[in-house]
Design a protein around this motif. Structure first.
Motif, PDB file in Angstrom:
ATOM      1  N   GLN A 131       2.258  50.838  -2.666  1.00 47.09           N
ATOM      2  CA  GLN A 131       2.337  49.589  -3.412  1.00 47.09           C
ATOM      3  C   GLN A 131       1.055  48.779  -3.303  1.00 47.09           C
ATOM      4  O   GLN A 131       0.659  48.090  -4.243  1.00 47.09           O
ATOM      5  CB  GLN A 131       3.547  48.789  -2.925  1.00 47.09           C
ATOM      6  CG  GLN A 131       4.860  49.473  -3.292  1.00 47.09           C
ATOM      7  CD  GLN A 131       6.072  48.684  -2.835  1.00 47.09           C
ATOM      8  OE1 GLN A 131       6.326  47.595  -3.318  1.00 47.09           O
ATOM      9  NE2 GLN A 131       6.820  49.245  -1.895  1.00 47.09           N
ATOM     10  N   VAL A 132       0.398  48.857  -2.162  1.00 46.32           N
ATOM     11  CA  VAL A 132      -0.896  48.202  -2.009  1.00 46.32           C
ATOM     12  C   VAL A 132      -1.908  48.821  -2.968  1.00 46.32           C
ATOM     13  O   VAL A 132      -2.656  48.121  -3.661  1.00 46.32           O
ATOM     14  CB  VAL A 132      -1.393  48.311  -0.551  1.00 46.32           C
ATOM     15  CG1 VAL A 132      -2.884  48.001  -0.465  1.00 46.32           C
ATOM     16  CG2 VAL A 132      -0.621  47.350   0.343  1.00 46.32           C
ATOM     17  N   HIS A 154      -3.412  61.209  -3.544  1.00 44.39           N
ATOM     18  CA  HIS A 154      -3.059  61.598  -2.179  1.00 44.39           C
ATOM     19  C   HIS A 154      -4.221  61.343  -1.222  1.00 44.39           C
ATOM     20  O   HIS A 154      -4.019  60.889  -0.093  1.00 44.39           O
ATOM     21  CB  HIS A 154      -2.662  63.078  -2.149  1.00 44.39           C
ATOM     22  CG  HIS A 154      -1.446  63.375  -2.956  1.00 44.39           C
ATOM     23  ND1 HIS A 154      -1.405  64.369  -3.918  1.00 44.39           N
ATOM     24  CD2 HIS A 154      -0.225  62.782  -2.982  1.00 44.39           C
ATOM     25  CE1 HIS A 154      -0.204  64.380  -4.476  1.00 44.39           C
ATOM     26  NE2 HIS A 154       0.530  63.432  -3.930  1.00 44.39           N
ATOM     27  N   LEU A 155      -5.429  61.614  -1.685  1.00 48.38           N
ATOM     28  CA  LEU A 155      -6.604  61.338  -0.860  1.00 48.38           C
ATOM     29  C   LEU A 155      -6.767  59.832  -0.675  1.00 48.38           C
ATOM     30  O   LEU A 155      -7.094  59.362   0.421  1.00 48.38           O
ATOM     31  CB  LEU A 155      -7.861  61.931  -1.498  1.00 48.38           C
ATOM     32  CG  LEU A 155      -9.175  61.734  -0.726  1.00 48.38           C
ATOM     33  CD1 LEU A 155      -9.081  62.339   0.668  1.00 48.38           C
ATOM     34  CD2 LEU A 155     -10.346  62.342  -1.495  1.00 48.38           C
ATOM     35  N   ALA A 156      -6.510  59.059  -1.729  1.00 57.01           N
ATOM     36  CA  ALA A 156      -6.597  57.603  -1.633  1.00 57.01           C
ATOM     37  C   ALA A 156      -5.592  57.080  -0.608  1.00 57.01           C
ATOM     38  O   ALA A 156      -5.904  56.173   0.179  1.00 57.01           O
ATOM     39  CB  ALA A 156      -6.328  56.968  -2.996  1.00 57.01           C
ATOM     40  N   HIS A 157      -4.396  57.663  -0.590  1.00 53.48           N
ATOM     41  CA  HIS A 157      -3.351  57.258   0.366  1.00 53.48           C
ATOM     42  C   HIS A 157      -3.813  57.524   1.801  1.00 53.48           C
ATOM     43  O   HIS A 157      -3.694  56.660   2.678  1.00 53.48           O
ATOM     44  CB  HIS A 157      -2.073  58.047   0.056  1.00 53.48           C
ATOM     45  CG  HIS A 157      -0.897  57.636   0.874  1.00 53.48           C
ATOM     46  ND1 HIS A 157       0.287  57.194   0.322  1.00 53.48           N
ATOM     47  CD2 HIS A 157      -0.694  57.587   2.228  1.00 53.48           C
ATOM     48  CE1 HIS A 157       1.143  56.896   1.274  1.00 53.48           C
ATOM     49  NE2 HIS A 157       0.570  57.144   2.442  1.00 53.48           N
ATOM     50  N   ARG A 169      -7.381  45.401   2.221  1.00 58.98           N
ATOM     51  CA  ARG A 169      -6.990  44.741   3.462  1.00 58.98           C
ATOM     52  C   ARG A 169      -6.177  43.481   3.182  1.00 58.98           C
ATOM     53  O   ARG A 169      -5.186  43.194   3.853  1.00 58.98           O
ATOM     54  CB  ARG A 169      -8.225  44.389   4.293  1.00 58.98           C
ATOM     55  CG  ARG A 169      -8.871  45.584   4.974  1.00 58.98           C
ATOM     56  CD  ARG A 169      -9.984  45.131   5.897  1.00 58.98           C
ATOM     57  NE  ARG A 169     -10.629  46.249   6.548  1.00 58.98           N
ATOM     58  CZ  ARG A 169     -10.130  46.886   7.602  1.00 58.98           C
ATOM     59  NH1 ARG A 169      -8.969  46.503   8.113  1.00 58.98           N
ATOM     60  NH2 ARG A 169     -10.780  47.900   8.143  1.00 58.98           N
ATOM     61  N   SER A 170      -6.627  42.700   2.207  1.00 61.88           N
ATOM     62  CA  SER A 170      -5.929  41.463   1.898  1.00 61.88           C
ATOM     63  C   SER A 170      -4.536  41.750   1.345  1.00 61.88           C
ATOM     64  O   SER A 170      -3.559  41.101   1.714  1.00 61.88           O
ATOM     65  CB  SER A 170      -6.744  40.649   0.890  1.00 61.88           C
ATOM     66  OG  SER A 170      -6.126  39.400   0.662  1.00 61.88           O
ATOM     67  N   LEU A 171      -4.435  42.738   0.468  1.00 58.82           N
ATOM     68  CA  LEU A 171      -3.135  43.104  -0.084  1.00 58.82           C
ATOM     69  C   LEU A 171      -2.196  43.591   1.012  1.00 58.82           C
ATOM     70  O   LEU A 171      -1.022  43.212   1.062  1.00 58.82           O
ATOM     71  CB  LEU A 171      -3.308  44.199  -1.144  1.00 58.82           C
ATOM     72  CG  LEU A 171      -3.857  43.746  -2.501  1.00 58.82           C
ATOM     73  CD1 LEU A 171      -4.277  44.952  -3.325  1.00 58.82           C
ATOM     74  CD2 LEU A 171      -2.825  42.932  -3.249  1.00 58.82           C
ATOM     75  N   ALA A 172      -2.707  44.429   1.905  1.00 53.75           N
ATOM     76  CA  ALA A 172      -1.878  44.956   2.992  1.00 53.75           C
ATOM     77  C   ALA A 172      -1.432  43.843   3.919  1.00 53.75           C
ATOM     78  O   ALA A 172      -0.272  43.781   4.330  1.00 53.75           O
ATOM     79  CB  ALA A 172      -2.656  46.011   3.775  1.00 53.75           C
TER      80      ALA A 172
END
Length: 468
Positions: free
Chosen positions: A68-69, A85-88, A118-121
């Motif tokens: 979701q981030v 998948h690599l992005a995850h 980082r901000s989204l997470a």
């Protein structure tokens, strides 16, 4: 290869590290339900199966949050060919460890979105369970970048976007009253922070990615906790400042804004990829007084750091004060982190011209906070801690009472202070007058108006032109 230099290979020709490549492949298999995590890892005869399993365990456990981030970020919109998948895997590693190993193109691209991810997470820009509901979640903090726009100009634009300030009488409002205002913040309303006047407070999960203010760098998404170190410092325009662990650049740009972009700010970042992100953000945010350098903080040449009076140190830590780190951190890792943090802080205090060192972490562990401070104080008796209680009116949380100096340090408690878990300690030299002559001489030798960046490749000083 010298520090700060790069391989002759172009980024697109550098292969993705095998660990990330294999983990992303297995992640795809997991999503297709081709087997359990253990079966896919241990049955695949991978040489580094332990590392793959550890990496995938965290990435898979945080699957919903990370997906979701990523979906809320601009990554896939602007990079449609990026392997999801690599992005995850890379995002999980970046948020978990704080860094990525390798110089391949996918890593370089992802790091360009580091601040956003980082901000989204951190602010749970997701639909994850009601446990992150309005009353318990952290609000969205937005720092006005006064290098680009004034608070008044930002408020005008916010009004045009449908936002309305919730006004309160600061002289007749307690900190407890303000925290209650945050909890009851509704709809398109926002507050000016109780302590930091260029910090705005919005309801949790408020998106700003499409706002012209964010796109023009007039506002910066920065949690209140990470704004505190600069706020409680004594930096003034014309000061000589060193940011020891600078990337991604929120704190550094805040430093530049605090001194009105007039002075000398050295921003050191060891990782080349994070250094490039730092450079990019500082350029976008108008921080012209900052010189970013791709060097290890502990190995900066003395010519570069001569005359430094203020040092900010926010080193790698366990990040236990942030929301993505709820798992128990092994004691051995905490010991290693503590030893690393001590070495950096000892180095910071060893600068003969320094008058003030602000140490901070986004950790809630004493091993990375009070224990570090106690060890360093015992080796540098020429420094003492400033009592930070007077800097933040009504503040409730300080260092642990088990330590004699605890009352001088600041802590934040997420569910009460409505920001990330954080720790701040400020070291001040007991007898700063003993170094005054040295600092004055250093400043005289390097007057901002006379020094040219071309004279010395190690640093530059830029004086902001005064408006007529």
């Amino acid at each position: 290869m010298k520090e700060g230099s790069m391989s002759n290979k172009k980024p697109h020709s550098v292969p993705v590290p095998q660990l990330y490549k294999e983990a992303s492949r297995i992640l795809g298999q997991l999503e297709r339900k081709e087997g359990s995590l253990k079966t896919l890892v241990y049955g695949g005869k991978y040489k580094n199966f332990k590392k793959i399993y550890a990496l995938l365990s965290k990435a898979w456990n945080q699957k919903s949050e990370i997906q979701q981030v990523l979906a809320a970020s601009k990554l896939f919109h602007e990079q449609p060919n990026f392997n999801p998948h690599l992005a995850h895997i890379l995002t999980s590693e970046l948020l978990g460890k704080g860094s990525l190993s390798g110089n391949c193109k996918p890593i370089q691209v992802l790091l360009e979105y580091e601040e956003e991810l980082r901000s989204l997470a951190a602010h749970h820009l997701t639909d994850v369970a009601p446990k992150y509901g309005h009353r318990n979640g952290c609000p969205r903090y937005v720092r006005v970048n006064t290098l680009i726009a004034s608070l008044e100009a930002v408020q005008v634009q916010l009004y045009n976007e449908g936002w309305h300030p919730t006004n309160y009488d600061r002289d007749h409002t307690t900190y407890d009253d303000f925290l209650n205002l945050i909890e009851n913040l509704q709809g398109h309303c926002y507050l000016i922070d109780y302590h930091i006047q260029d910090l705005l407070v919005f309801p949790p999960n408020t998106p700003f990615w499409d706002s012209p203010l964010y796109q023009d760098s007039a506002i910066i998404l920065q949690d209140k906790a990470s704004c505190i170190p600069v706020f409680i410092s004594n930096i003034k325009p014309g000061a000589c400042i060193l940011d020891g662990c600078a990337a991604p650049g929120n704190k550094t740009s805040q430093i530049a804004a605090a001194i009105n972009d007039f002075g000398r700010v050295i921003a050191s970042e060891k990782s080349f990829n994070r250094y490039k992100t730092l450079e990019k953000l500082l350029r976008q945010r108008g921080a012209t007084c900052v010189f970013a350098t791709n060097q290890d903080f502990t190995k900066l040449p003395s010519k570069l750091t001569a005359g430094v009076e203020h040092i900010f140190l926010d080193p790698t830590c366990s990040s236990s004060g942030t929301d993505l780190h709820k798992d128990e951190i092994p004691h051995k890792r905490l010991q290693n982190l503590g030893a690393f943090q001590i070495s950096l802080l000892l180095h910071a205090l060893s600068h003969s011209s320094v008058k003030e060192v602000v140490y901070s972490t986004c950790s809630v562990n004493a091993e990375e906070n009070e224990e570090v401070v106690r060890t360093v104080l015992s080796q540098h008796e020429e420094f003492e801690l400033e009592d930070l209680g007077s800097k933040l009116e009504g503040w409730k949380h300080f260092g642990k009472e088990d330590y004699e100096f605890g009352k001088c340090c600041l802590r934040t408690v997420t569910h009460i202070d409505k920001c990330h878990g954080f720790f701040v300690a400020k070291f001040i030299r007991k007898n700063p007058t003993s170094i005054t002559d040295t600092v004055k001489k250093s400043k005289k030798d390097k007057e901002p108006g006379k020094h040219k960046a071309s004279d010395d490749m190690d640093y530059c000083i830029k004086k902001k032109k005064k408006k007529n």
